[in-house]
Design a protein around this motif. Structure first.
Motif, PDB file in Angstrom:
ATOM      1  N   ALA A  46      -5.816  -3.361  -4.055  1.00 28.82           N
ATOM      2  CA  ALA A  46      -5.006  -2.201  -3.673  1.00 28.82           C
ATOM      3  C   ALA A  46      -3.541  -2.591  -3.512  1.00 28.82           C
ATOM      4  O   ALA A  46      -2.636  -1.829  -3.869  1.00 28.82           O
ATOM      5  CB  ALA A  46      -5.531  -1.593  -2.381  1.00 28.82           C
ATOM      6  N   THR A  71      -2.011  -2.783  -6.860  1.00 27.65           N
ATOM      7  CA  THR A  71      -1.782  -1.429  -7.372  1.00 27.65           C
ATOM      8  C   THR A  71      -0.553  -0.810  -6.727  1.00 27.65           C
ATOM      9  O   THR A  71       0.236  -0.119  -7.387  1.00 27.65           O
ATOM     10  CB  THR A  71      -3.017  -0.551  -7.115  1.00 27.65           C
ATOM     11  OG1 THR A  71      -4.148  -1.111  -7.781  1.00 27.65           O
ATOM     12  CG2 THR A  71      -2.790   0.867  -7.617  1.00 27.65           C
ATOM     13  N   TYR A  72      -0.370  -1.064  -5.437  1.00 24.64           N
ATOM     14  CA  TYR A  72       0.809  -0.530  -4.738  1.00 24.64           C
ATOM     15  C   TYR A  72       2.090  -1.129  -5.309  1.00 24.64           C
ATOM     16  O   TYR A  72       3.096  -0.430  -5.472  1.00 24.64           O
ATOM     17  CB  TYR A  72       0.704  -0.827  -3.240  1.00 24.64           C
ATOM     18  CG  TYR A  72       1.893  -0.337  -2.452  1.00 24.64           C
ATOM     19  CD1 TYR A  72       2.070   1.027  -2.203  1.00 24.64           C
ATOM     20  CD2 TYR A  72       2.850  -1.223  -1.970  1.00 24.64           C
ATOM     21  CE1 TYR A  72       3.167   1.480  -1.491  1.00 24.64           C
ATOM     22  CE2 TYR A  72       3.945  -0.782  -1.256  1.00 24.64           C
ATOM     23  CZ  TYR A  72       4.101   0.571  -1.018  1.00 24.64           C
ATOM     24  OH  TYR A  72       5.185   1.016  -0.313  1.00 24.64           O
ATOM     25  N   GLN A 118      -5.198   4.055  -6.839  1.00 22.42           N
ATOM     26  CA  GLN A 118      -5.134   3.916  -5.390  1.00 22.42           C
ATOM     27  C   GLN A 118      -6.336   4.573  -4.711  1.00 22.42           C
ATOM     28  O   GLN A 118      -6.942   4.000  -3.794  1.00 22.42           O
ATOM     29  CB  GLN A 118      -3.830   4.548  -4.866  1.00 22.42           C
ATOM     30  CG  GLN A 118      -2.574   3.797  -5.273  1.00 22.42           C
ATOM     31  CD  GLN A 118      -1.339   4.432  -4.674  1.00 22.42           C
ATOM     32  OE1 GLN A 118      -1.259   4.680  -3.475  1.00 22.42           O
ATOM     33  NE2 GLN A 118      -0.354   4.715  -5.512  1.00 22.42           N
TER      34      GLN A 118
END
Length: 453
Positions: A129, A132-133, A277
């Motif tokens: 995550a 991805t951020y 997300q």
């Protein structure tokens, strides 16, 4: 001597400050865009967002790496607790008790603990995550770069528009002043009606007011450009390009026929990133049902004394150490985890629906932007022809008025039509620049990024 040195220092400081205040820049449109991508306030904060996302990614990664913590504790029992022991243990009478104080009045201990995650499903998802951020932040930074480019084009064009307006209004005012003087002289000789002088006077006053307002707008548009570029308002920014040439360079009919690649657009990438997300959030909730295995190693030392003698070299310290493994197994949460997983799944489905909607919105927005760009080009070409016609009409009416074949009212109508057409022509050029920039922003055509400097 000291006074001379002080004076020289003050004088040099004043010169340096004056040079800083008088600092000036000269930009073409492309140079202004590149400068803004590096130095504008929006670009600076966008780059900070990227750095912050990178630190956040490392913060998440570090949770799964070895952790070492140390503690130092000092205790002073101002009033030590008393315990009662059966008196018969010390040869006393059965059924009676004697007060006893255990331990020393003061003690100090120091411990160090190293811990390490062996397995944690939540940690694995959290790392993904975080990546991805970071990807989202980089994509958003590219969107910011495109928006900065569009803002610079808009601000740059508005400054050129304001300057061109001033020059045209000055020319119109000079012509009106000449007409006014000639017509007034003819009127004073009894060969012209007073109404003709009054009509010219009305037009002159209106154009003069418009000129004064246009001069003020030049300063305002320059300040807006400075703000967009990230340059202090007191600094001078000069523009190296002409509005007419810039407009001709930005007429690109091929751009309207360029195939739309949805995956290349920023809005598509952001919508896709949202799905990623939400997927991670859903997996995170499911991972919370998995066991968590950790290990630790502990080492400590402690000292005891009736007085504070812990810094003395002969103080006795007693060591201890421990190693262990901890396995945490979620068993039953009264369906709490199931409810949170269901919420995350619904959020994922919503993101997927938004993704489908975003694709249709992108197609619609691009179609509209192409239409706006096409209209801006056509409007510019029409305004250019209309300007030539309006100039010819006004010139003919000037001649007719001077020869007494046209009234002052007809001349004023022709002049008003010319002034309106002039302004429409200037605005049509700026509209071409802005419409093209808007279409390019949607298509993500300019391959630009924020500077890493």
């Amino acid at each position: 001597m000291k006074q001379i040195v002080t004076f020289c220092l003050v004088f040099c400081t004043c010169i340096a400050q004056a040079q800083e205040l008088a600092k000036s820049y000269t930009f073409t449109l492309e140079e202004a865009i590149q400068f803004a991508l590096d130095s504008s306030y929006t670009a600076i904060n966008a780059k900070r967002d990227i750095t912050k996302a990178m630190k956040r990614k490392w913060e998440t990664t570090a949770d799964g790496l070895p952790q070492i913590n140390a503690d130092i504790a000092y205790q002073n029992n101002l009033k030590q607790p008393v315990n009662l022991l059966p008196a018969e243990l010390a040869g006393g009478q059965p059924g009676t008790f004697i007060p006893v104080v255990f331990g020393t009045k003061q003690n100090m201990n120091a411990t160090a603990t190293a811990s390490q995650i062996i397995f944690d499903g939540s940690y694995i998802v959290a790392v993904r995550a975080a990546k991805t951020y970071l990807k989202y932040t980089n994509t958003n930074a590219r969107k910011t770069a495109l928006e900065i480019r569009q803002d610079v084009i808009d601000s740059y064009g508005n400054v050129l528009l304001a300057k061109e307006s001033v020059e045209i209004l000055k020319s119109n005012l000079a012509t009106l002043e000449k007409n006014y003087r000639e017509t007034k002289a003819i009127y004073e000789n009894g060969l012209q009606e007073e109404e003709a002088v009054e009509q010219l006077e009305i037009t002159y006053s209106q154009v003069n007011n418009q000129l004064n307002n246009a001069k003020r707008l030049v300063d305002v548009t320059k300040d807006v450009l400075n703000l967009t570029l990230g340059i202090p308002l007191e600094h001078q920014v000069n523009l190296a390009e002409d509005l007419n040439d810039l407009t001709e360079e930005n007429i690109s009919l091929g751009l309207m026929n360029e195939n739309l690649n949805l995956e290349n657009t920023i809005e598509y990438q952001l919508a896709q990133n949202l799905i990623e997300q939400r997927t991670h959030e859903y997996n995170l909730e499911k991972a919370k049902a998995l066991p968590r295995l950790t290990t630790f190693l502990n080492y400590g030392t402690a000292a005891f004394s009736q007085e504070f003698s812990f810094l003395d070299s002969d103080q006795n310290w007693f060591q201890s150490s421990m190693w262990g493994v901890n396995l945490s197994i979620p068993i039953f949460s009264s369906l709490k985890r199931s409810a949170k997983s269901a919420q995350a799944r619904i959020a994922l489905e919503q993101a997927e629906t938004q993704f489908t909607q975003a694709q249709e919105q992108i197609r619609l927005a691009v179609e509209k932007a192409r239409n706006d760009y096409q209209f801006a080009i056509e409007n510019y070409q029409t305004a250019k022809r209309n300007l030539n016609l309006a100039e010819r009409i006004e010139k003919k009416n000037q001649i007719k008025f001077q020869e007494g074949l046209a009234s002052s009212f007809e001349l004023r109508q022709a002049q008003t039509q010319l002034y309106t057409t002039q302004q429409e022509f200037l605005e049509s050029m700026v509209n071409v620049l802005n419409a093209k920039a808007a279409l390019e922003t949607l298509l993500n055509t300019p391959n630009i990024t924020l500077s890493n400097n």
